[in-house]
Design an enzyme around this catalytic site. Sequence first.
Site: not given
Length: 374
Positions: A7, A59, A148, A177, A209, A298, A302, A351
């Site tokens: 990945n 990926r 995604h 996210l 972004r 992530g 969290h 993933e």
Amino acid sequence: MRVLVVNAGSSSLKLRLLGDDDSVLFSEDLRASRGTFDPSSFRSTIANIASQVDAIGHRVVHGGMRFARAVVLDAVAEREIRELADLAPLHQAKSLAGIDVVNGLLVGVTAVACFDTAFHATMPDAASTYAVPKDWRERLGVRRYGFHGLSHAYSSRRAAELVGRPVDGLRIVSCHLGAGASVAAVLDGASVVTTMGFTPLEGLVMATRSGTVDPGLVTWLLQHGSMTVDEVADALEHSSGLLAIAGSADMATVEAAAASGDPDASLAIDLYVHRLRAAVAAMASAMNGLDVLVFTGGVGEHSSYLRARTVAGLGFLGAEIDAQANASTTPDADVSAPMAAVRTLIVEAREDLQIAGEVRALLAEGEFTDSHRA
């Protein structure tokens, strides 16, 4: 079948070797800077596990309109993936670099490309079509592709398992996210709409972004802002989002700054949550309602604060969380309030499991044997 999952991301190259039962036999993250990594450390890492690898799953961010599912990486497939680089030059290059190095080190081991865009190939025309000139759509392939997909595919499948229901008939909104962020509506296990579009820039506010901006702003900057195309593209990709508003691309840092009274950090979170809530509501409308809301990635996994802020504005959809569970639970978990009509889940982003599953499924169709190895 032991599958090596490769990945290649913007800040790291993640390697996972998964056993027959999906147990992690080997795991290492190699540092990368904007998708570039040290080939020498990669080679030594692969050399240590080469004898254990039965198949490889890469990926690949963009499959364009050519790849709606995983594909064995033969010469034709590799050429076609390279031809799609113009659609995602920043992201496709990372995937291709990983393919080149691994193929050179594990000669004869069957490799499979698994695409982030493939999961969204099921979107109806009304969700994937832009109202732009027909020539752009037909000759240039301009449309909503979505990204995604590997994460959304896994999180929605895992969500169905956690709530004890089949995916058929289940209306799921998956919120991935992380540094990049997107939301997808998943109905009957298939994507029906998502926030990212022709590129991963569209949609939510992200770490660096911008998310969706008025396209007229881009043309105005080019005409009146004394900026080049490359300067505008770089700014929207690398100097916008949380970083532009709060001065940091790390959500935990931004949250801490907001808690200490920093107005810019507070604005960044307000903007992030505003765009996220609106996206969740839009996804639910595409499915005529909502059964399960999933947070993954992530930030999604969290940040209990962000989850609480987001769900607090979604009560009209039937979503409500248990404050204590949300603050203390780790994935995979249900943090819904006891009487909530919508189940709210935290799902660990895996993933690697999705990729390994796609590799096994594809190769099983061809009756995978040791003859696939040199």
